[in-house]
Scaffold this motif. Structure first.
Motif, PDB file in Angstrom:
ATOM      1  N   ALA A 267       0.853  -1.195   0.000  1.00  0.00           N
ATOM      2  CA  ALA A 267       0.000   0.000   0.000  1.00  0.00           C
ATOM      3  C   ALA A 267       0.883   1.236   0.000  1.00  0.00           C
ATOM      4  O   ALA A 267       1.824   1.336   0.790  1.00  0.00           O
ATOM      5  N   VAL A 268       0.561   2.175  -0.895  1.00  0.00           N
ATOM      6  CA  VAL A 268       1.360   3.393  -1.062  1.00  0.00           C
ATOM      7  C   VAL A 268       0.417   4.589  -1.053  1.00  0.00           C
ATOM      8  O   VAL A 268      -0.608   4.591  -1.739  1.00  0.00           O
ATOM      9  N   ALA A 269       0.761   5.624  -0.285  1.00  0.00           N
ATOM     10  CA  ALA A 269      -0.083   6.816  -0.193  1.00  0.00           C
ATOM     11  C   ALA A 269       0.770   8.062  -0.144  1.00  0.00           C
ATOM     12  O   ALA A 269       1.889   8.049   0.402  1.00  0.00           O
ATOM     13  N   GLY A 270       0.236   9.149  -0.729  1.00  0.00           N
ATOM     14  CA  GLY A 270       0.930  10.426  -0.713  1.00  0.00           C
ATOM     15  C   GLY A 270       0.081  11.497  -0.061  1.00  0.00           C
ATOM     16  O   GLY A 270      -0.735  11.233   0.821  1.00  0.00           O
ATOM     17  N   TRP A 271       0.252  12.733  -0.534  1.00  0.00           N
ATOM     18  CA  TRP A 271      -0.503  13.866  -0.002  1.00  0.00           C
ATOM     19  C   TRP A 271      -1.792  14.123  -0.789  1.00  0.00           C
ATOM     20  O   TRP A 271      -2.463  15.109  -0.557  1.00  0.00           O
ATOM     21  N   ASP A 272      -2.140  13.232  -1.722  1.00  0.00           N
ATOM     22  CA  ASP A 272      -3.276  13.465  -2.612  1.00  0.00           C
ATOM     23  C   ASP A 272      -4.536  12.713  -2.194  1.00  0.00           C
ATOM     24  O   ASP A 272      -5.485  12.595  -2.988  1.00  0.00           O
ATOM     25  N   ASP A 273      -4.578  12.176  -0.969  1.00  0.00           N
ATOM     26  CA  ASP A 273      -5.758  11.468  -0.448  1.00  0.00           C
ATOM     27  C   ASP A 273      -6.112  10.238  -1.273  1.00  0.00           C
ATOM     28  O   ASP A 273      -7.275   9.862  -1.378  1.00  0.00           O
ATOM     29  N   LYS A 274      -5.100   9.594  -1.850  1.00  0.00           N
ATOM     30  CA  LYS A 274      -5.296   8.345  -2.577  1.00  0.00           C
ATOM     31  C   LYS A 274      -4.359   7.284  -2.015  1.00  0.00           C
ATOM     32  O   LYS A 274      -3.226   7.585  -1.623  1.00  0.00           O
ATOM     33  N   VAL A 275      -4.844   6.035  -1.989  1.00  0.00           N
ATOM     34  CA  VAL A 275      -4.038   4.898  -1.563  1.00  0.00           C
ATOM     35  C   VAL A 275      -3.976   3.910  -2.714  1.00  0.00           C
ATOM     36  O   VAL A 275      -5.008   3.386  -3.148  1.00  0.00           O
ATOM     37  N   HIS A 276      -2.782   3.673  -3.233  1.00  0.00           N
ATOM     38  CA  HIS A 276      -2.584   2.719  -4.327  1.00  0.00           C
ATOM     39  C   HIS A 276      -2.109   1.389  -3.742  1.00  0.00           C
ATOM     40  O   HIS A 276      -1.175   1.361  -2.933  1.00  0.00           O
ATOM     41  N   VAL A 277      -2.754   0.303  -4.136  1.00  0.00           N
ATOM     42  CA  VAL A 277      -2.377  -1.032  -3.677  1.00  0.00           C
ATOM     43  C   VAL A 277      -1.735  -1.767  -4.844  1.00  0.00           C
ATOM     44  O   VAL A 277      -2.377  -2.003  -5.874  1.00  0.00           O
ATOM     45  N   ILE A 278      -0.458  -2.112  -4.673  1.00  0.00           N
ATOM     46  CA  ILE A 278       0.332  -2.743  -5.739  1.00  0.00           C
ATOM     47  C   ILE A 278       0.496  -4.222  -5.414  1.00  0.00           C
ATOM     48  O   ILE A 278       0.754  -4.584  -4.256  1.00  0.00           O
ATOM     49  N   ASP A 279       0.365  -5.091  -6.416  1.00  0.00           N
ATOM     50  CA  ASP A 279       0.565  -6.517  -6.176  1.00  0.00           C
ATOM     51  C   ASP A 279       2.003  -6.906  -6.506  1.00  0.00           C
ATOM     52  O   ASP A 279       2.713  -6.206  -7.217  1.00  0.00           O
ATOM     53  N   SER A 280       2.439  -8.043  -5.950  1.00  0.00           N
ATOM     54  CA  SER A 280       3.835  -8.463  -6.090  1.00  0.00           C
ATOM     55  C   SER A 280       4.083  -9.335  -7.311  1.00  0.00           C
ATOM     56  O   SER A 280       5.192  -9.852  -7.477  1.00  0.00           O
ATOM     57  N   GLU A 290      -9.727   6.204  -2.950  1.00  0.00           N
ATOM     58  CA  GLU A 290      -9.668   7.661  -2.924  1.00  0.00           C
ATOM     59  C   GLU A 290     -10.655   8.198  -1.893  1.00  0.00           C
ATOM     60  O   GLU A 290     -11.818   7.784  -1.852  1.00  0.00           O
ATOM     61  N   LEU A 291     -10.175   9.095  -1.066  1.00  0.00           N
ATOM     62  CA  LEU A 291     -11.019   9.687  -0.040  1.00  0.00           C
ATOM     63  C   LEU A 291     -12.141  10.493  -0.672  1.00  0.00           C
ATOM     64  O   LEU A 291     -11.919  11.274  -1.588  1.00  0.00           O
ATOM     65  N   SER A 292     -13.356  10.291  -0.165  1.00  0.00           N
ATOM     66  CA  SER A 292     -14.523  11.008  -0.675  1.00  0.00           C
ATOM     67  C   SER A 292     -15.357  11.506   0.500  1.00  0.00           C
ATOM     68  O   SER A 292     -15.413  10.870   1.558  1.00  0.00           O
ATOM     69  N   SER A 293     -16.004  12.637   0.305  1.00  0.00           N
ATOM     70  CA  SER A 293     -16.874  13.166   1.354  1.00  0.00           C
ATOM     71  C   SER A 293     -18.203  12.414   1.413  1.00  0.00           C
ATOM     72  O   SER A 293     -18.909  12.467   2.420  1.00  0.00           O
ATOM     73  N   ARG A 294     -18.550  11.696   0.346  1.00  0.00           N
ATOM     74  CA  ARG A 294     -19.808  10.948   0.288  1.00  0.00           C
ATOM     75  C   ARG A 294     -19.533   9.473   0.550  1.00  0.00           C
ATOM     76  O   ARG A 294     -18.668   8.869  -0.078  1.00  0.00           O
ATOM     77  N   ILE A 295     -20.271   8.906   1.500  1.00  0.00           N
ATOM     78  CA  ILE A 295     -20.112   7.504   1.865  1.00  0.00           C
ATOM     79  C   ILE A 295     -21.421   6.788   1.586  1.00  0.00           C
ATOM     80  O   ILE A 295     -22.489   7.223   2.028  1.00  0.00           O
TER      81      ILE A 295
END
Length: 476
Positions: A267-280, A290-295
């Motif tokens: 799992a990789v995350a930066g300052w852009d409110d996104k989390v990328h999950v990379i496989d091996s 991606e973070l969203s205000s609507r759930i």
């Protein structure tokens, strides 16, 4: 849950022993060991305040005045830690430039490491429980001291003092981020051969931020500093397997990286409110959160009841309010033109089995997002499972190291919060539950916390005091 009395500490130096039978805490110049079953004091040691010879020479300006002042200044413990077998305890004084070691089974036994003119900023145990790594000031070197032989080995020019190093899962190899001739390098050392250099190779970075060794020990993830979003996957032989950078590349770089317990995902995350999950397998993203205000209504949303501490007087426990239907949460506005913007993921943490990923975004500091990863025999469709909403900023959140569905959080108030998916519902099926638990003390704000290795106890820390809490075991 049962709570202990409050005890003093300094520097947040409190920890369970690896076997969870003892609790260590430091108070100024004193190390105290208590038994977890009764909290009676088992051992007490006071460190020798005499500074190392090098520290004395460097601070030598007025001999008598300096000596009287350094006695009170150098006897403060800055680091304290258990060895992995719970046999030894180290207590380090950065200002005094020394490390003192104590033996749990022999109260009179002690050993002392005096650091040289390079100083001391950090001391940690190696996995073998008989070796101590001392990091010097200014990134000059790492000194590896053996308690068995009494000898030292040296590694020159580490890049960082508090990160940028890791051990292989079996403790055999030690990986260290180094800088040689103004280039970022990775050094691989054999811990079984007195930390003999096995190989040194370029890290493929221009400004290395940190590294993370996979749980299998086969791969190393290294990434650039905050100005470039680029991650590299390398082998221990120094071969570059892949590089990852989102398209389009964000303005700022990588903030958090976390390996899946199996090593299958990263799992990789930066300052852009996104989390990328990379496989091996392909070293490419398999999903992006991606973070969203609507759930959506498919997500379980738990909200801390308002003023519950006042209503319960901080005693007992109360369930969160479970919200129904789609909800909207508040996202703080971020100014990316300023340094260190308050956005992006500040924590990525997998649970014990890797079925859940905890993410805390600084854009929503009061919320904890739990993402579900299906088991191998299910369709691979990761999704947001639950969101925990609180009235104050979450300061710490950690998974239970043994139970896969148990999470504890704290928000700097007189309580601790838990989430679990191990509750048995009326239908007999497991379901999730979130609870607020008051700490029964008049003046105590939980600012930090840590689990015991067996997952049965928690250390709760305030600025100057701490307590422990243990689950009540129900016998049938």
């Amino acid at each position: 849950m049962d709570f202990t009395e409050l005890y003093k500490h300094s520097g947040s130096l409190v920890s369970f022993s690896p076997g969870a039978h003892f609790v260590l805490n430091a108070v100024h110049d004193r190390v105290i060991i208590r038994k977890t079953d009764s909290f009676q004091i088992s051992r007490t040691w006071v460190i020798d305040p005499t500074p190392s010879e090098s520290a004395t020479l460097l601070n030598k300006q007025a001999s008598k005045a300096t000596r009287s002042s350094t006695d009170s200044r150098n006897n403060t413990i800055s680091h304290a830690a258990w060895s992995s077998d719970s046999e030894y305890v180290l207590a380090a004084s950065v200002k005094g430039g020394f490390v003192q070691v104590f033996k749990l089974r022999d109260e009179g036994w002690t050993a002392r490491i005096d650091c040289g003119a390079e100083g001391l900023v950090k001391a940690v145990w190696a996995p073998d429980a008989r070796t101590i790594l001392c990091f010097s000031d200014w990134g000059l070197r790492v000194t590896i001291w053996s308690l068995v032989t009494g000898t030292a080995s040296y590694i020159q020019f580490p890049i960082f003092l508090d990160k940028g190093f890791d051990f292989h899962a079996d403790g055999r190899y030690f990986v260290l981020a180094e800088r040689h001739k103004s280039k970022d390098m990775l050094g691989l050392y054999d811990a079984s051969e007195s930390y003999k250099l096995v190989r040194r190779f370029p890290s493929q970075t221009s400004s290395l931020a940190s590294l993370a060794l996979s749980p299998t020990g086969n791969h190393i993830a290294v990434w650039e500093g905050p100005l470039e979003y680029k991650l590299h996957i390398m082998t221990l032989a120094g071969n570059l397997l892949a590089s990852f950078s989102p398209d389009p590349e964000p303005v700022l770089g990588i903030r958090e990286v976390a390996w899946h317990p199996s090593g299958m995902f990263l799992a990789v995350a930066g300052w852009d409110d996104k989390v990328h999950v990379i496989d091996s397998l392909s070293w490419s993203p398999v999903t992006t959160f991606e973070l969203s205000s609507r759930i959506s209504s498919e997500v379980a949303i738990w909200r801390e009841p308002s003023k519950w501490l006042e209503a319960t007087e901080g005693r007992g426990f109360l369930s969160y309010e479970k919200l129904r239907g789609p909800q909207t949460i508040t996202l703080n506005k971020t100014d990316h033109t300023k340094a260190n913007p308050k956005s992006g993921a500040i924590q990525l943490e997998w649970n014990q089995t890797g079925s859940l990923l905890l993410v805390r975004y600084e854009t929503t500091p009061n919320a904890a997002h739990l993402y579900l990863f299906p088991s191998p025999n299910e369709a691979f469709v990761p999704r947001l499972r639950s969101v925990l909403l609180h009235s104050k900023t979450i300061l710490q959140a950690h998974w239970n190291p043994v139970r896969k569905g148990s999470l504890a959080l704290c928000c700097g108030n007189r309580s601790v919060y838990t989430w679990s998916d191990e509750w048995e519902g009326e239908s007999g099926e497991q379901e999730e539950m979130a609870e607020c638990i008051g700490v029964p003390a008049k003046e105590f704000d939980t600012r930090n916390m840590s689990w015991s290795r067996d997952g049965k106890g928690l250390i709760l820390l305030d600025k100057e005091t701490f307590c422990c809490t243990f689950e009540v075991e129900v016998t049938t």
